[in-house]
Design an enzyme around this catalytic site. Structure first.
Site, short mmCIF file in Angstrom:
data_model
loop_
_atom_site.label_atom_id
_atom_site.label_comp_id
_atom_site.label_asym_id
_atom_site.label_seq_id
_atom_site.Cartn_x
_atom_site.Cartn_y
_atom_site.Cartn_z
CG ASP A 188 2.75 10.22 -15.52
OD1 ASP A 188 3.28 9.47 -14.67
OD2 ASP A 188 1.90 9.82 -16.32
CG HIS A 189 -0.20 11.92 -12.09
ND1 HIS A 189 -0.27 12.44 -13.37
CD2 HIS A 189 -1.18 10.99 -12.01
CE1 HIS A 189 -1.25 11.86 -14.03
NE2 HIS A 189 -1.82 10.97 -13.23
CB CYS A 192 4.32 8.13 -17.96
SG CYS A 192 4.19 7.17 -19.50
N GLY A 193 2.96 6.03 -16.50
CA GLY A 193 2.26 4.79 -16.14
C GLY A 193 2.72 3.59 -16.93
CB THR A 194 2.29 2.42 -20.29
OG1 THR A 194 2.30 3.60 -21.10
CG2 THR A 194 0.89 2.10 -19.82
N GLY A 195 5.08 4.12 -19.71
CA GLY A 195 6.33 4.50 -20.37
C GLY A 195 6.10 4.86 -21.83
CB VAL A 196 3.43 3.96 -24.25
CG1 VAL A 196 3.08 4.31 -25.68
CG2 VAL A 196 3.68 2.47 -24.11
N GLY A 197 3.58 6.90 -23.41
CA GLY A 197 3.29 8.30 -23.71
C GLY A 197 4.49 9.21 -23.54
CG HIS A 222 21.75 -3.36 -31.60
ND1 HIS A 222 21.03 -4.44 -32.06
CD2 HIS A 222 22.91 -3.88 -31.13
CE1 HIS A 222 21.73 -5.55 -31.89
NE2 HIS A 222 22.87 -5.24 -31.31
NE ARG A 269 -1.30 4.18 -13.66
CZ ARG A 269 -2.07 5.02 -14.30
NH1 ARG A 269 -2.39 4.83 -15.57
NH2 ARG A 269 -2.57 6.07 -13.67
NE ARG A 292 24.41 -5.40 -37.22
CZ ARG A 292 24.81 -6.05 -36.13
NH1 ARG A 292 26.10 -6.17 -35.86
NH2 ARG A 292 23.92 -6.58 -35.31
CG HIS A 293 24.43 -1.17 -34.45
ND1 HIS A 293 23.30 -1.85 -34.87
CD2 HIS A 293 25.24 -2.09 -33.87
CE1 HIS A 293 23.41 -3.13 -34.53
NE2 HIS A 293 24.58 -3.29 -33.92
NE ARG A 338 21.75 -1.43 -39.81
CZ ARG A 338 22.01 -2.68 -39.57
NH1 ARG A 338 21.97 -3.14 -38.32
NH2 ARG A 338 22.32 -3.51 -40.54
#
Length: 151
Positions: free
Chosen positions: A11-12, A71-76, A104, A115, A138-139, A142
């Site tokens: 994003d910006h 993005c700003g936090t990477g979360v969205g 994993h 940010r 094992r991964h 999963r």
């Protein structure tokens, strides 16, 4: 030997970091595809950019391409990318996490926050993510559980 293709979306808030990562990867011989070309600080939606990245990764999954989302936090942007079937995006701020999402979870997209971390650290995170291999074992089961979920 040609290195794999890396798709990038942002994003910006993350334009400066994206450009630094792109230059870094191109200097290492990666083919980088910029999915979020922005002009003059123009605002854009992290959700649309994350979905665009997820769709590119899903479409190109047989080629082993990887993605980097910022993005700003990477979360969205990571939430949006993970909405696309076949995408396994992990949010990272630390080197150990950048390695573990590959070892994993066989992550095919790495997300981070412009940010919250310095560009120099972002470059180290990207290198760690790209240079780490999936451990298998094992991964495998999963990761298959996640990939097979139809919810």
């Amino acid at each position: 030997m040609k290195k794999q293709k890396i798709y990038m979306a942002n994003d910006h808030t993350a334009e400066k970091m994206k450009r630094a990562i792109m230059n870094h990867l191109q200097n290492k011989g990666y083919e980088v595809v910029d999915l979020s070309p922005l002009n003059d600080g123009q605002s854009c939606s992290y959700s649309e950019e994350g979905l665009r990245l997820g769709e590119a990764i899903a479409k190109d999954k047989d080629q082993g391409s990887l993605g980097i989302a910022i993005c700003g936090t990477g979360v969205g942007i990571s939430i949006a990318a993970n909405k696309v079937k076949g995408v396994r995006c992990g949010l990272v701020y630390e080197l150990e996490t950048a390695a573990l999402i590959k070892q994993h979870n066989n992550a095919n997209v790495m997300a981070t926050g412009a940010r919250l971390i310095a560009i120099e650290k972002a470059l180290l995170l990207v290198d760690t993510f790209l240079e780490t291999n999936f451990e298998g074992g094992r991964h495998v089961e999963r990761v298959a559980t996640i990939d097979d979920y139809l919810g």
